[in-house]
Design an enzyme around this catalytic site. Sequence first.
Site: not given
Lengths: 189, 586
Positions: B114, B164
């Site tokens: 995503f 991340k």
Amino acid sequence: MRVKPMSKSEPASATHYPAAKSVERVEHRTLSILVDNEPGVLARVIGLFSGRGYNIDSLTVSETEHEKHLSRITIATQGTPMVIEQIKNQLERLVPVHRVVDLTAGQTAIERELALVKVRGKDNNRVEALRLADAFRARVIDATTLSFVFELTGKPEKIDQFVVLMQPLGLVEVSRTGVCAIARGPEGM
Amino acid sequence: MQHEMTGAEMVIQALVDQGVEHLFGYPGGAVLPIYDELFKQEKLRHILVRHEQGAVHAAEGYARSSGKVGAVLVTSGPGATNAVTGLTDALMDSIPIVVLTGQVPTHLIGNDAFQECDTVGITRPCTKHNYLVKNVNDLSRVIHEAFYVAANGRPGPVVVDIPKDIQFAKGTYVGPRNIQHKTYRPRLKGDIEKIKQAIELMRHAKRPLFYTGGGVINSGNEASVLLRELVKLTGFPITSTLMGLGAYAAHDPQWIGMLGMHGTYEANLSMHGCDLMICIGARFDDRITGKLDAFSPGSKKIHVDIDPSSINKNVKVDVPIIGDCAHVLEDMIRIWRSISAQPDKKALSQWWKQIDQWRARKSLAYKNSDKIIKPQYAIQRLYELTKDKDTYITTEVGQHQMWAAQFYQFQEPRRWMTSGGLGTMGYGLPAAVGVQMAHPNSLVIDIAGEASVLMTMQEMSTAAQYELPIKIFIINNQYMGMVRQWQELLHGGRYSHSYTEALPDFVKLAEAYHAVGIRCSKPADLDGAIEEMIKVKKPVLFDCVVDPNENCFPMIPSGRPHNEMILGDAGVDPESAITEEGKVMV
Ligand SMILES: Cc1ncc(C[n+]2csc(CCOP(=O)(O)OP(=O)(O)O)c2C)c(N)n1
Ligand SMILES: [Mg+2]
């Protein structure tokens, strides 16, 4: 507002861009490029060639100095002298590029290529293929009753010639490494 | 300085250590850890834009007007792709910015996760350099390196893509000191032999000309000071590209105006007729050279540039000097002085006589009106009413941009922010946001087109939030004027889709953005309306309704040489302005 052209030669071209420059002679060059062996470095080099419309005739790359993380890329290319100069300058502008050397400038560089050539045939063709391979100093590295795989190194033209000769004798396929090159004499790049 | 911290903490620390005070950004999933750290600190000011393209243009305006590196933070996927236009813009105009992008966690890279996109792949051709950080212990070094690469040599945009998981991971932070790039060490000093050669050519030139560009601005204010000194020493005429405006003072008599497609008659004919071209920090772009085969056929060319790939790219030059403009100018002045060099005064005065005749054509002249505001008049008045103030100008792209370049007189560097190389509509408004951030007490005006400004209009909301009193001065001709002009001149007047129907009511739009709207459509009211705009301490949308049919002249149609320029019909007739001698040259 009324428009008043200064001269009446040709009609204004209906384009945003100036015309191409008059043609210059095209030269073949082999460039050796020393780069940091980091992810994406080959993509940067290739992207530069495709993005700016330069030619790649052949390309080889491999790490050459493991401790220093250096790789050497050899590119055979062609272009007008101005384009060749641009290619060198643009390559040198890439952050991970250490040096670019034009191996073809001034002197002839030593150029070699390796080819693997598969030939399938019977009887006389088989004998003839072996005889020619011997003349070209190609080694047999795989054989069946139906086929041979030859290993051959040399200048690209020598390989071209060998491949042409194998065609009528049952050439199946060829795999080539592309040119790798180095300058003559005692100095390194 | 070395200590343990998370990747997100490192990002903040590295930016602070790089002297960043303002960070333009927009949050999202892949940068939440960094936003969390932003929340906990007060050293860095984050400016929330309304679209990532706006963040990058704001950083560009900030960088170009202040001389510092602009900093941007955006999320992965759409955040990164929205930044691409700004990155390309900064690459084309050599603007130093560092853009930090979030990325999906390393174990998901390549999985079509995503909001994943191949950020380094997408931005490779539109950045000076980019990095994907896969180890937290590389992170601080990479960010410092990014700032170094962005600012040194020919400046440009650098992307650092930070997955991340790296933002969460703990590692060792290293400070900016001792970060020197392994290979990237651009050369600053020019080759002295080449500089001496250049001086020799300058001493003996009969029709010399300085042609300068954005490189002089990028080289720092010192370069402009040195340029002025050298121009004064030699007495030569000087012109500049769109990007170089302000490096030399426009009110000086040796200034002959901008050159190129919409440059002045005198600048372009001087380029065509000179016997020595001294190009400093410009790159022989196609908007400048026109038809290459006919470009300045009789001149020797000196080219000073920090980027070797700019040399001999389009035009072969005689004396290439690779180095930083300020360094080379300094050496040029020193050598000129040390040999007490004198220009060829007799030839030079002949050359000036010729240039003055070209000037007498008044190529920027236009027919004014007392019924309808002419766009040129609007910009002239804007200039007159703001020239004594501390003013910065940005622009959008189109006719209004060219008129701004022609009619707004820049006296100093870093006062003029425009999208030159890429020609990005929508640049000016967010750039003004960035400029105002860097210069909170200055007057910042975006000279806009009504079509362009709609592309990034949402940044008015940013201006409102941060109480940035930017002035958006819209030259509203209801057309994509530059497109309409080309259609008129080259496509038989078939105005295919270049008229904007249903334009918004800019005054009401301003109010919706908590800003002030002003409309003016009569020449007699213009001064008063501009004064009012300047007085307002809030963002302003100024709807300046102008003649929809005005064209921008002079103009060199593409593919034509400099001496085949189209002039408007308001200038002085060639017969009365050009001597026999001049005609030979034209
Ligand atoms: C993003 C983008 N899309 C398209 C263009 C092509 N383009 C150049 S100028 C122009 C018209 C600009 O119109 P406006 O902002 O009203 O300015 P004007 O020329 O009327 O002053 C267009 C569409 C561009 N430069 N940038
Ligand atoms: Mg318009």
